[in-house]
Design a protein around this motif. Structure first.
Motif, short mmCIF file in Angstrom:
data_model
loop_
_atom_site.label_atom_id
_atom_site.label_comp_id
_atom_site.label_asym_id
_atom_site.label_seq_id
_atom_site.Cartn_x
_atom_site.Cartn_y
_atom_site.Cartn_z
N ARG A 40 0.64 -1.12 0.14
CA ARG A 40 -0.04 -0.15 -0.10
C ARG A 40 0.90 1.31 0.01
O ARG A 40 0.44 2.21 -0.65
CB ARG A 40 -0.78 -0.06 1.23
CG ARG A 40 -1.98 1.22 1.10
CD ARG A 40 -3.11 0.98 2.28
NE ARG A 40 -3.73 -0.42 2.16
CZ ARG A 40 -4.91 -0.68 1.20
NH1 ARG A 40 -5.25 0.74 0.56
NH2 ARG A 40 -5.56 -1.56 1.15
N SER A 41 1.97 1.14 0.69
CA SER A 41 2.71 2.53 0.60
C SER A 41 3.23 2.85 -0.71
O SER A 41 3.59 4.05 -0.82
CB SER A 41 4.20 2.41 1.58
OG SER A 41 4.93 1.12 1.12
N ARG A 42 3.44 1.88 -1.64
CA ARG A 42 3.81 2.27 -3.05
C ARG A 42 2.54 2.29 -3.94
O ARG A 42 2.83 2.10 -5.30
CB ARG A 42 4.87 1.19 -3.68
CG ARG A 42 6.19 1.26 -2.68
CD ARG A 42 7.07 0.11 -3.28
NE ARG A 42 8.25 0.42 -2.63
CZ ARG A 42 9.37 -0.78 -2.57
NH1 ARG A 42 9.28 -1.75 -3.47
NH2 ARG A 42 10.38 -0.69 -1.83
N LEU A 43 1.48 2.17 -3.56
CA LEU A 43 0.34 2.50 -4.32
C LEU A 43 0.24 3.41 -5.40
O LEU A 43 -0.11 3.36 -6.51
CB LEU A 43 -0.88 2.31 -3.50
CG LEU A 43 -2.33 2.11 -4.23
CD1 LEU A 43 -2.37 0.90 -5.38
CD2 LEU A 43 -3.34 2.28 -3.25
N PRO A 44 0.88 4.67 -5.10
CA PRO A 44 0.66 5.84 -5.84
C PRO A 44 1.55 5.73 -6.98
O PRO A 44 1.38 5.80 -8.01
CB PRO A 44 1.18 7.19 -4.97
CG PRO A 44 0.74 6.55 -3.49
CD PRO A 44 0.83 5.16 -3.52
N LEU A 45 2.69 4.90 -6.85
CA LEU A 45 3.66 4.43 -7.99
C LEU A 45 2.84 3.61 -9.00
O LEU A 45 3.10 3.71 -10.22
CB LEU A 45 5.01 3.77 -7.31
CG LEU A 45 5.77 4.73 -6.57
CD1 LEU A 45 7.03 3.90 -5.86
CD2 LEU A 45 6.22 6.06 -7.11
N ALA A 46 2.33 2.69 -8.46
CA ALA A 46 1.60 1.79 -9.42
C ALA A 46 0.48 2.30 -10.20
O ALA A 46 0.20 2.19 -11.40
CB ALA A 46 0.93 0.28 -8.54
N ARG A 47 -0.13 3.33 -9.54
CA ARG A 47 -1.32 3.86 -10.11
C ARG A 47 -0.84 4.88 -11.07
O ARG A 47 -1.44 5.12 -12.29
CB ARG A 47 -2.24 4.71 -9.24
CG ARG A 47 -2.92 3.70 -8.21
CD ARG A 47 -3.93 4.41 -7.49
NE ARG A 47 -4.83 3.42 -6.70
CZ ARG A 47 -5.36 3.64 -5.53
NH1 ARG A 47 -5.40 5.16 -5.03
NH2 ARG A 47 -6.58 3.15 -5.08
N ALA A 85 2.18 4.61 -12.82
CA ALA A 85 2.58 3.86 -14.01
C ALA A 85 1.41 3.54 -14.95
O ALA A 85 1.46 3.39 -15.96
CB ALA A 85 3.28 2.48 -13.33
N VAL A 86 0.07 3.07 -14.25
CA VAL A 86 -1.08 2.67 -15.32
C VAL A 86 -1.42 3.91 -16.11
O VAL A 86 -1.64 3.63 -17.13
CB VAL A 86 -2.06 1.93 -14.28
CG1 VAL A 86 -3.23 1.96 -15.11
CG2 VAL A 86 -1.76 0.78 -13.47
N ASP A 131 6.94 4.05 -13.23
CA ASP A 131 6.35 4.33 -11.64
C ASP A 131 6.47 5.91 -11.57
O ASP A 131 5.59 6.38 -10.53
CB ASP A 131 7.25 3.45 -10.78
CG ASP A 131 6.89 2.13 -11.26
OD1 ASP A 131 6.45 1.58 -12.02
OD2 ASP A 131 7.96 1.45 -10.67
N ILE A 132 7.66 6.64 -11.71
CA ILE A 132 7.58 8.04 -11.33
C ILE A 132 7.64 8.99 -12.51
O ILE A 132 8.18 10.15 -12.41
CB ILE A 132 9.19 8.08 -10.38
CG1 ILE A 132 10.31 7.88 -11.09
CG2 ILE A 132 8.89 7.48 -9.17
CD1 ILE A 132 11.60 7.94 -10.30
N LEU A 133 7.48 8.33 -13.44
CA LEU A 133 7.37 9.26 -14.73
C LEU A 133 6.70 10.52 -14.65
O LEU A 133 5.22 10.21 -14.32
CB LEU A 133 7.10 8.53 -16.08
CG LEU A 133 7.12 9.23 -17.49
CD1 LEU A 133 7.52 8.22 -18.50
CD2 LEU A 133 5.88 10.13 -17.89
#
Length: 787
Positions: free
Chosen positions: A58-65, A67-68, A160-162
């Motif tokens: 969950r802590s890296r959920l913003p990175l995953a979203r 990337a999508v 992920d951080i683009l």
């Protein structure tokens, strides 16, 4: 592994439907994603599935979203292609084209330097688009962010951080350091002052530094560490200067990725390679002129080993096929297609090449047809039998009747390649019909190749077809005016000698080979001798297995209480040995005492050597040597010695010769045994005398024979009617001969023989014929006394 699959399946069942099936898990380092191989449920096509577990990450959920969102909105050929995405309360799935992490190949170091340059050029173009066109920063450029597609092309991922620099709350500023192992890949200014410093420096500075680290990792096959930064180990020398400028400590003096790419693309630069040029020019192949296309194909052959095989099958091959079929590429492009097709699996071959090949065989272009036939050996193993027999062969047979000799000849040669894929019905039916036409072709080379073709496919023909077709075809080729056609027929007969029966070898093949032994060409004579020996050896071997005689064996029977005397065993192998042996057997059958026979009913006096005339309407058939021999073997009771007149003897000889003429064809020469006759009336007055019986007690009458021989020297000349000055013309003789031909064993015929018998019954004075030659030699001739 099974636990993860079950957990994923359970999560899918609780959320929206996902039209993809999960496969094996793929190892992926330095990433917040878990990678699986997958397939699309609708059509079974391959794909890759990136999964993110929201519960544990969950802590890296913003990175995953992030990337999508970026992968769905950013469209570029160098970006990993997204097929579908699903997000629920527990998971996020991203379905993409089938992708393989680049670090797999890089660590195994199975990529050539040219391939690595080609891949870096692709990534550099993608980063230039992100920095210059999208006004964004990737921020995560490393080896684990690059993938290879099914075509072998490099695809950029790891978004992920683009972030876009136009966004004030871009995720790169707040969560750039959350990415795995971010400290190893951040530039010095970021490591010193944080991600906010990128706002004060050129936008491409961060990605330029990351691209330099990527170049070091792909050329060395390992992940970089802090001590290796700045080193040029294994990096091509032409790239050293530009590589160092990418790592400049001053971000404002740092070389951008787009400038790095431009320097490499200059004439003689590190990106000025045939591989890169071909990859960029392949899509416009159909628009190139003939000269440009030919130059392109030459370069393609030169760098064929440098390209990844996946790229050839997925990118180059489809473009080449389009050029052949629609762009006028012609045979030269098709030759390159065949080189690529040799690297494909059977499944890929059938899906990509087979449909095009079938359509090309229906193309009326002669150049395409000849090219297809030339490369048929390369493709036949990949083509299913049903496709060849039902779709390709019906189109191929049009070449047998084409007006161009080169098409006919190549079609005949292609039969050897395609024969294994044809059904028996096709081979023994339609194929042989077309080969029968080419065997009579006006071109001698095509006739010769047809004979060679028949010899090589002989074992693929049916047993009955071999007997009917092969011997007739080869024997006809033996009479071909073209020397190599005759030689090919002899070679074919030698190669197929075991396919024919012994009867065919003796009755059909050997007689046809004999004229070739006297051929005008030495090449043919020598081969004819070899072929003749092969067949003769086989006939002799078979003859050694046959019985000595076809007659049933039987023991001799006693005559008047005593066994008949058997003649001396035959030891003479000369041409006349059988006749003397039969004569002795004939004499051995005589038994009883010698006694004089009284005169006939009319009281006419006759010589003892002249038999009495017959009283029957039809004469009894003269006993032949074979009949007397059988009587001697079977022991018939007391056979009677039979003598015939000289006229009857020569008439029987004439009848035998006529039978031979009927079987082999009359040669037109006078027979050795043709005696001159005076007239037909003279023939009718000749007597067939009755049989004289005598009994010599089992001993031959040698004394009588010697006496007759002595009297023969003083005999008067031949009667006037039988002398050589006879008025009978040669034409009359031929007319008389013609009446004796027609049926085997007919002799003078039943009616003619009956007339002769009647005439003999009315004659009172027998005629004695002397067959002594006009100029007798000094030696006694035993044959002169046979009168």
């Amino acid at each position: 592994m099974d636990f993860l699959k079950s957990a994923v399946a359970s999560a899918i069942s609780k959320g929206p439907p996902f039209p993809y099936t999960f496969g094996d898990r793929v190892t992926l380092d330095q990433s917040i994603w878990t990678l699986y191989n997958g397939t699309r449920k609708e059509d079974g096509s391959h794909c890759s599935i990136f999964t993110f577990d929201i519960t544990t990450g969950r802590s890296r959920l913003p990175l995953a979203r992030n990337a999508v969102r970026k992968m769905r909105t950013l469209r570029h050929p160098g970006v990993l292609k997204v097929l579908d995405t699903i997000e629920s309360d527990t998971y996020i799935y991203i379905a993409t084209e089938r992708a393989t992490p680049l670090d797999w190949s890089a660590r195994r170091k199975n990529l050539s330097t040219e391939t690595l340059k080609w891949g870096l050029n692709t990534v550099a173009g993608t980063l230039s688009f992100i920095n210059d066109e999208a006004f964004s920063v990737h921020g995560n450029v490393r080896l684990t962010s690059v993938y290879t597609s099914q075509s072998g092309e490099w695809r950029l991922g790891g978004f992920d951080i683009l972030s876009s620099m136009k966004e004030d709350d871009a995720i790169i500023f707040s969560m750039g350091s959350v990415t795995p192992d971010s400290g190893k890949y951040v530039p010095p200014e970021v490591a010193k002052s944080g991600w906010d410093t990128i706002k004060r420096h050129p936008l491409s500075a961060v990605d330029s530094y990351g691209f330099a680290l990527l170049a070091f990792e792909v050329f060395n096959g390992c992940l970089i560490n802090s001590d290796a930064v700045g080193q040029t180990k294994n990096i091509p020398p032409a790239m050293h200067q530009s590589y160092r400028r990418l790592l400049n400590q001053n971000p404002k003096a740092r070389l951008s990725v787009s400038h790095f790419r431009e320097q490499g693309r200059r004439n003689g630069g590190f990106f000025d390679t045939p591989l890169i040029k071909l990859s960029e020019g392949i899509e416009s192949l159909g628009l190139k002129s003939d000269g440009e296309r030919e130059e392109f194909l030459i370069e393609l052959d030169d760098v064929a080993n440098g390209f990844p095989e996946e790229y050839f099958s997925a990118k180059v091959l489809p473009e080449l096929l389009k050029s052949v079929e629609f762009g006028g590429g012609g045979p030269k492009v098709f030759a390159s297609v065949m080189k690529i097709g040799a690297r494909l699996s059977d499944e890929e071959y059938n899906s990509k090449l087979t449909p095009v090949i079938v359509r090309l065989f229906a193309n009326p272009d002669r150049a395409i047809r000849v090219c297809l036939l030339d490369h048929l050996p390369d493709m036949i193993e990949h083509l299913p039998q049903k496709i060849v027999n039902d779709k390709i062969f019906p189109q191929m047979v049009t070449g047998f009747a084409d007006v161009a000799p080169v098409v006919r000849e190549q079609t005949v040669k292609a039969v050897l390649t395609i024969i294994s894929k044809l059904s028996d019905r096709t081979v023994n039916g339609e194929l042989l019909k077309h080969l029968a036409k080419t065997s009579n072709d006006e071109q001698p080379g095509i006739r010769t190749n047809t004979t060679i073709c028949l010899g090589k496919i002989a074992r693929s023909l049916g047993i009955n077809t071999r007997q009917k077709v092969l011997i007739a075809a080869f024997c006809r080729s033996l009479r071909d005016p073209f020397v190599h056609a005759r030689n090919a027929a002899l070679l074919a007969l030698a190669a197929t000698s075991d396919l024919f029966t012994e009867d065919d070898c003796a009755n059909r093949v050997l007689p046809a080979l004999c004229p070739s032994l006297m051929d005008k060409e030495k090449l043919v004579r020598e081969q004819a001798s070899k072929t003749f020996d092969i067949y003769l050896l086989r006939i002799r071997k078979h003859a050694s297995t046959l019985p000595d005689s076809a007659l049933p064996p039987s023991a001799p029977t006693a005559v008047n209480g005593a066994m008949p005397r058997i003649g001396t065993p035959q030891t003479d192998t000369g041409w006349a040995g059988w006749a003397i042996s039969s004569f002795t057997n004939k004499m051995a059958t005589a038994s009883g005492d010698m006694q004089a026979k009284p005169p006939d009913a009319k009281g006419e006096a006759r010589a003892s050597s002249v038999p009495a005339p017959s009283n029957t309407a039809k004469p009894a058939a003269a006993s032949t040597v074979s009949q007397l021999h059988r009587q001697a073997v079977t022991g018939a009771p007391a056979p009677v010695l039979t003598r015939t007149t000289t006229d009857q003897f020569f008439s029987d000889a004439q009848d035998e010769e006529d039978e031979i003429d009927l079987a082999w064809g009359d040669t037109g020469d006078d027979s050795f045994f043709d005696a001159p006759l005076q007239s037909e009336a003279a023939i009718e007055t000749q007597s067939l005398v009755a049989v004289s019986e005598f009994n010599d007690g089992g001993e031959p009458d040698f004394e009588g024979w010697l006496k007759a021989q002595a009297e023969a020297k003083t005999k008067p000349p031949l009667p006037k009617g039988l002398s050589k000055s006879s008025g009978l013309t040669n034409g009359r003789q031929n007319a008389i001969r013609s009446t004796t031909t027609g049926h085997v064993g007919s002799g003078l015929g039943a009616k003619k023989l009956a007339k002769t018998t009647n005439a003999a019954s009315k004659t009172t004075v027998p005629k004695v014929i002397d067959t002594k030659p006009k100029e007798p030699s000094g030696d006694d001739d035993w044959g002169d006394a046979w009168d």
